[in-house]
Design a protein around this motif. Structure first.
Motif, PDB file in Angstrom:
ATOM      1  N   TYR A 129       0.853  -1.183   0.000  1.00  0.00           N
ATOM      2  CA  TYR A 129       0.000   0.000   0.000  1.00  0.00           C
ATOM      3  C   TYR A 129       0.892   1.238   0.000  1.00  0.00           C
ATOM      4  CZ  TYR A 129      -3.674   3.281   1.381  1.00  0.00           C
ATOM      5  OH  TYR A 129      -4.561   4.331   1.429  1.00  0.00           O
ATOM      6  N   LEU A 130       0.539   2.229  -0.845  1.00  0.00           N
ATOM      7  CA  LEU A 130       1.307   3.466  -0.961  1.00  0.00           C
ATOM      8  C   LEU A 130       0.360   4.650  -1.085  1.00  0.00           C
ATOM      9  CD1 LEU A 130       3.757   2.005  -3.539  1.00  0.00           C
ATOM     10  CD2 LEU A 130       4.593   3.192  -1.526  1.00  0.00           C
ATOM     11  N   GLU A 131       0.792   5.797  -0.579  1.00  0.00           N
ATOM     12  CA  GLU A 131       0.042   7.036  -0.751  1.00  0.00           C
ATOM     13  C   GLU A 131       0.992   8.154  -1.154  1.00  0.00           C
ATOM     14  OE1 GLU A 131      -3.673   6.403   2.394  1.00  0.00           O
ATOM     15  OE2 GLU A 131      -2.181   7.973   2.764  1.00  0.00           O
ATOM     16  N   SER A 132       0.464   9.057  -1.957  1.00  0.00           N
ATOM     17  CA  SER A 132       1.195  10.261  -2.333  1.00  0.00           C
ATOM     18  C   SER A 132       0.276  11.457  -2.149  1.00  0.00           C
ATOM     19  CB  SER A 132       1.660  10.185  -3.785  1.00  0.00           C
ATOM     20  OG  SER A 132       2.148  11.426  -4.230  1.00  0.00           O
ATOM     21  N   THR A 133       0.856  12.577  -1.716  1.00  0.00           N
ATOM     22  CA  THR A 133       0.049  13.776  -1.495  1.00  0.00           C
ATOM     23  C   THR A 133      -0.159  14.573  -2.769  1.00  0.00           C
ATOM     24  OG1 THR A 133       2.063  14.940  -0.810  1.00  0.00           O
ATOM     25  CG2 THR A 133       0.672  14.001   0.926  1.00  0.00           C
ATOM     26  N   THR A 134       0.278  14.042  -3.897  1.00  0.00           N
ATOM     27  CA  THR A 134      -0.021  14.675  -5.188  1.00  0.00           C
ATOM     28  C   THR A 134      -0.633  13.635  -6.112  1.00  0.00           C
ATOM     29  OG1 THR A 134       0.879  15.832  -7.117  1.00  0.00           O
ATOM     30  CG2 THR A 134       2.304  14.216  -6.056  1.00  0.00           C
ATOM     31  N   GLY A 164       8.796   6.206  -4.855  1.00  0.00           N
ATOM     32  CA  GLY A 164       9.005   7.607  -5.185  1.00  0.00           C
ATOM     33  C   GLY A 164       8.098   7.998  -6.334  1.00  0.00           C
ATOM     34  N   LEU A 165       8.064   9.271  -6.656  1.00  0.00           N
ATOM     35  CA  LEU A 165       7.274   9.724  -7.795  1.00  0.00           C
ATOM     36  C   LEU A 165       7.978   9.355  -9.085  1.00  0.00           C
ATOM     37  CD1 LEU A 165       6.110  13.246  -6.565  1.00  0.00           C
ATOM     38  CD2 LEU A 165       4.849  11.077  -6.510  1.00  0.00           C
ATOM     39  N   LEU A 166       7.197   9.105 -10.108  1.00  0.00           N
ATOM     40  CA  LEU A 166       7.742   8.700 -11.398  1.00  0.00           C
ATOM     41  C   LEU A 166       8.750   9.731 -11.908  1.00  0.00           C
ATOM     42  CD1 LEU A 166       7.495   6.565 -13.652  1.00  0.00           C
ATOM     43  CD2 LEU A 166       5.726   8.008 -14.691  1.00  0.00           C
ATOM     44  N   ASN A 167       9.878   9.237 -12.400  1.00  0.00           N
ATOM     45  CA  ASN A 167      10.965  10.049 -12.964  1.00  0.00           C
ATOM     46  C   ASN A 167      11.699  10.868 -11.902  1.00  0.00           C
ATOM     47  OD1 ASN A 167      10.363   9.130 -15.593  1.00  0.00           O
ATOM     48  ND2 ASN A 167       8.777  10.702 -15.801  1.00  0.00           N
ATOM     49  N   GLN A 168      11.526  10.511 -10.646  1.00  0.00           N
ATOM     50  CA  GLN A 168      12.281  11.135  -9.572  1.00  0.00           C
ATOM     51  C   GLN A 168      12.987  10.065  -8.755  1.00  0.00           C
ATOM     52  OE1 GLN A 168      10.052  13.907  -7.173  1.00  0.00           O
ATOM     53  NE2 GLN A 168       8.981  14.802  -8.937  1.00  0.00           N
ATOM     54  N   GLN A 169      13.946  10.489  -7.947  1.00  0.00           N
ATOM     55  CA  GLN A 169      14.647   9.548  -7.086  1.00  0.00           C
ATOM     56  C   GLN A 169      13.679   8.981  -6.045  1.00  0.00           C
ATOM     57  OE1 GLN A 169      17.854   8.379  -7.127  1.00  0.00           O
ATOM     58  NE2 GLN A 169      18.029   9.427  -9.095  1.00  0.00           N
ATOM     59  N   LEU A 221      10.174  -3.497 -11.134  1.00  0.00           N
ATOM     60  CA  LEU A 221       9.969  -2.068 -11.336  1.00  0.00           C
ATOM     61  C   LEU A 221       8.543  -1.888 -11.825  1.00  0.00           C
ATOM     62  CD1 LEU A 221      11.321   0.748 -11.325  1.00  0.00           C
ATOM     63  CD2 LEU A 221      11.908   0.371 -13.710  1.00  0.00           C
ATOM     64  N   ASP A 222       7.740  -1.158 -11.066  1.00  0.00           N
ATOM     65  CA  ASP A 222       6.326  -1.033 -11.395  1.00  0.00           C
ATOM     66  C   ASP A 222       5.885   0.414 -11.207  1.00  0.00           C
ATOM     67  OD1 ASP A 222       3.854  -1.812 -12.228  1.00  0.00           O
ATOM     68  OD2 ASP A 222       3.362  -2.996 -10.464  1.00  0.00           O
ATOM     69  N   THR A 223       4.956   0.857 -12.051  1.00  0.00           N
ATOM     70  CA  THR A 223       4.387   2.200 -11.967  1.00  0.00           C
ATOM     71  C   THR A 223       2.925   2.089 -11.574  1.00  0.00           C
ATOM     72  OG1 THR A 223       5.899   3.022 -13.661  1.00  0.00           O
ATOM     73  CG2 THR A 223       3.935   4.327 -13.204  1.00  0.00           C
ATOM     74  N   LEU A 224       2.537   2.823 -10.530  1.00  0.00           N
ATOM     75  CA  LEU A 224       1.204   2.709  -9.961  1.00  0.00           C
ATOM     76  C   LEU A 224       0.498   4.055 -10.030  1.00  0.00           C
ATOM     77  CD1 LEU A 224       2.276   0.789  -6.734  1.00  0.00           C
ATOM     78  CD2 LEU A 224       1.659  -0.187  -8.932  1.00  0.00           C
ATOM     79  N   GLU A 225      -0.731   4.024 -10.517  1.00  0.00           N
ATOM     80  CA  GLU A 225      -1.526   5.248 -10.614  1.00  0.00           C
ATOM     81  C   GLU A 225      -2.837   5.070  -9.875  1.00  0.00           C
ATOM     82  OE1 GLU A 225      -1.669   7.374 -14.327  1.00  0.00           O
ATOM     83  OE2 GLU A 225      -0.324   5.913 -15.229  1.00  0.00           O
ATOM     84  N   SER A 226      -3.354   6.158  -9.330  1.00  0.00           N
ATOM     85  CA  SER A 226      -4.625   6.123  -8.613  1.00  0.00           C
ATOM     86  C   SER A 226      -5.754   5.799  -9.581  1.00  0.00           C
ATOM     87  CB  SER A 226      -4.890   7.472  -7.938  1.00  0.00           C
ATOM     88  OG  SER A 226      -6.187   7.488  -7.378  1.00  0.00           O
ATOM     89  N   ALA A 227      -6.696   4.989  -9.098  1.00  0.00           N
ATOM     90  CA  ALA A 227      -7.860   4.653  -9.916  1.00  0.00           C
ATOM     91  C   ALA A 227      -8.894   5.772  -9.926  1.00  0.00           C
ATOM     92  CB  ALA A 227      -8.496   3.360  -9.403  1.00  0.00           C
ATOM     93  N   ASP A 228      -8.772   6.728  -9.017  1.00  0.00           N
ATOM     94  CA  ASP A 228      -9.739   7.826  -8.892  1.00  0.00           C
ATOM     95  C   ASP A 228      -9.031   9.132  -9.252  1.00  0.00           C
ATOM     96  OD1 ASP A 228     -11.643   9.683  -8.248  1.00  0.00           O
ATOM     97  OD2 ASP A 228     -12.095   8.848  -6.267  1.00  0.00           O
ATOM     98  N   SER A 229      -9.270   9.617 -10.456  1.00  0.00           N
ATOM     99  CA  SER A 229      -8.590  10.832 -10.915  1.00  0.00           C
ATOM    100  C   SER A 229      -9.061  12.077 -10.176  1.00  0.00           C
ATOM    101  CB  SER A 229      -8.825  11.016 -12.422  1.00  0.00           C
ATOM    102  OG  SER A 229     -10.216  11.125 -12.701  1.00  0.00           O
ATOM    103  N   ALA A 250       1.401  12.981 -10.425  1.00  0.00           N
ATOM    104  CA  ALA A 250       2.451  12.073 -10.877  1.00  0.00           C
ATOM    105  C   ALA A 250       2.198  10.698 -10.295  1.00  0.00           C
ATOM    106  CB  ALA A 250       3.830  12.582 -10.443  1.00  0.00           C
ATOM    107  N   ALA A 251       2.474   9.677 -11.101  1.00  0.00           N
ATOM    108  CA  ALA A 251       2.300   8.304 -10.641  1.00  0.00           C
ATOM    109  C   ALA A 251       3.408   7.934  -9.648  1.00  0.00           C
ATOM    110  CB  ALA A 251       2.317   7.354 -11.831  1.00  0.00           C
ATOM    111  N   ILE A 252       3.171   6.885  -8.886  1.00  0.00           N
ATOM    112  CA  ILE A 252       4.158   6.375  -7.926  1.00  0.00           C
ATOM    113  C   ILE A 252       4.931   5.236  -8.581  1.00  0.00           C
ATOM    114  CG2 ILE A 252       4.490   5.280  -5.680  1.00  0.00           C
ATOM    115  CD1 ILE A 252       1.849   6.545  -4.792  1.00  0.00           C
ATOM    116  N   GLN A 253       6.231   5.269  -8.415  1.00  0.00           N
ATOM    117  CA  GLN A 253       7.061   4.183  -8.930  1.00  0.00           C
ATOM    118  C   GLN A 253       7.539   3.328  -7.758  1.00  0.00           C
ATOM    119  OE1 GLN A 253      11.164   4.616 -10.875  1.00  0.00           O
ATOM    120  NE2 GLN A 253       9.806   4.262 -12.609  1.00  0.00           N
ATOM    121  N   LEU A 254       7.375   2.014  -7.896  1.00  0.00           N
ATOM    122  CA  LEU A 254       7.781   1.061  -6.866  1.00  0.00           C
ATOM    123  C   LEU A 254       8.903   0.189  -7.407  1.00  0.00           C
ATOM    124  CD1 LEU A 254       7.208  -0.288  -4.072  1.00  0.00           C
ATOM    125  CD2 LEU A 254       5.654  -1.834  -5.293  1.00  0.00           C
TER     126      LEU A 254
END
Length: 462
Positions: free
Chosen positions: A233-238, A290-295, A256-264, A241-245
């Protein structure tokens, strides 16, 4: 699983909890079953036994909150964004039923334990969480379960910062338990922050940080080799940008996986994802988020156990416990596997040993790990843990002998011997001699018996 209760109380600071007792049959392990008494003639006086394995040591080294071997609770704090600028500090732990004292009542058997979490000065705490929980089971057998059978979690709402804290868990009947003092580093979730990856048994993503978390946490962040893939489980305050795991084993990235919220339209980007179990070798792995394309911003440990209670700190240590489950060349192949190939190679080996793929258990390894524990308890000497002695090696590989002849005079005249006889039960017709040349209790296979045993191993596993 019993219903989840939500308890909320207020005294200066909002406090509350999410508490439950987990009693799933899927978590019952072979280790919970009563162990057979030692075979006659196979028990000797031994020094203090080295624990095999030592999960509490692994969890302690990872920074978890741990009890002791009489009260083997394991827990931790995790953090999620809270209302306004606050943070949810969630305390969770698990322990076996056997840590508690049960008494019979009209509905079966009942135990009670007390949980107390105090943040800040105990005389004027900033926040508190205190509760007495009940655990009910139907049968006496369930009271002796040694697996992760009791789960607890509760949360506090705190301002970000560093706080002294005290955590105490006690059995109400015996006062057994633990108390630890620690420094909480309550995280701040500013704009574009990402939480650490949180291992859960189940959960519903939130759409706002004002809503309390709806999660059942995995307190030990642990899965075993035969479990389904763990949930993260992951949360981002923005939500921009998608979350990268990332999942790493040593220096190698195995996922390496990219996760996006199902609720825009959500105010919070909350996601839950399952990791492919086939990617997971045993040992301690690291999850980076982290956020996609960031450390990557934060990380957490994922512990992959060989089997329930068989927790190791590394792949190499896990393979060391499998040394008697195959031929030298088969175990060397596992040992030499490079990172990234270890999971696939080990799982293929695991499946080949399964005598009945139609069952959910691997009966070979259930029996193997049980024997390894028994060997460690019975054959420890002053030179080696029991499972690493010659008698331990034979016992784990072949099981208990059909017959034991003891205390034969050796040619040296000072020591003793044991002869282990394996009749037709394994189709081997073996007679193996162990010499204790100096009367110290360190029995070694004779050279002829060593050759005969190695030939038997080749026939069993080839």
């Amino acid at each position: 699983m019993s219903p989840v209760e939500h308890l909320f109380r207020e005294r200066g600071h909002l406090r509350g909890g999410l508490f439950f007792f987990l009693c799933s049959a899927a978590l019952v392990t072979a280790a919970c079953a009563p162990q057979p008494p030692p075979e006659s003639g196979l028990t000797d006086l031994v020094p203090e036994i080295t624990r095999v394995p030592d999960p509490l040591k692994v969890y302690s080294e990872l920074g978890f909150i741990v009890g002791d071997y009489d009260f083997p609770a394991v827990g931790r704090f995790v953090y999620l964004p809270g209302p306004a600028d606050s943070t949810y500090a969630i305390f969770t732990f698990s322990m076996p039923n056997s840590a508690l004292r049960f008494r019979r009542d009209d509905q079966g058997f009942l135990a009670r334990y007390r949980v107390s979490v105090t943040v800040g000065d105990s005389r004027a705490p900033l926040a508190e969480l205190e509760t007495i929980q009940e655990v009910r089971v139907r049968s006496f057998r369930e009271t002796a379960r040694r697996d992760e059978s009791v789960l607890f979690q509760g949360f506090l709402i705190l301002e970000p910062g560093a706080y002294p804290a005290t955590v105490e868990v006690r059995d109400q009947a015996t006062r057994d338990g633990f108390q630890v003092s620690l420094d909480l580093q309550v995280k701040s979730f500013e704009l574009s922050s990402v939480t650490e990856p949180i291992l859960v048994y189940r959960g519903d993503p939130r759409t706002s940080s004002d809503a309390p978390p709806a999660l059942i946490l995995n307190p030990r962040a642990t899965v075993s080799l035969e479990d389904p893939g763990p949930l993260v489980y992951l949360e981002s305050t923005t939500t921009e940008a998608a979350i990268q795991l990332q999942l790493k084993e040593e220096a190698a990235t195995v996922l390496l996986d990219t996760l996006e919220s199902a609720d825009s339209m959500a105010m919070l980007n909350a996601v839950i994802d399952s990791i492919d179990a086939r990617m997971l070798p045993p040992g301690v792995l690291t999850l980076h988020a982290g956020l996609l394309n960031q450390q990557p911003a934060d990380s957490a440990s994922l512990v992959v156990a060989l089997a329930p209670d068989w927790v190791t700190s590394s792949y190499a240590e896990a393979v060391s416990y499998l040394r008697y489950a195959g031929t030298f060349s088969q175990i060397d192949s596992l040992r030499e596997a490079p990172a990234g190939e270890r999971s696939g190679r080990l799982r293929a080996f695991w499946i080949r040993r399964d005598p009945d793929p139609n069952t959910s258990e691997n009966e070979f390894f259930d029996r193997y790990f049980s024997r390894l524990q028994e060997a460690n308890e019975r054959f420890s000497d002053f030179a080696s843990p029991g499972w690493l002695t010659d008698r331990g090696e034979v016992y784990v590989t072949l099981g208990p002998p059909d017959e034991v002849a003891r205390h034969l005079e050796t040619r040296q005249g000072q020591g003793q011997s044991q002869v282990w006889i394996y009749g037709d039960s394994l189709g081997l017709g073996l007679s193996l001699t162990f010499h204790d040349l100096y009367g110290t209790g360190e029995y070694r296979l004779s050279s002829d018996s060593r050759r005969a045993f190695q030939q038997a191993v080749e026939r069993l596993y080839s």
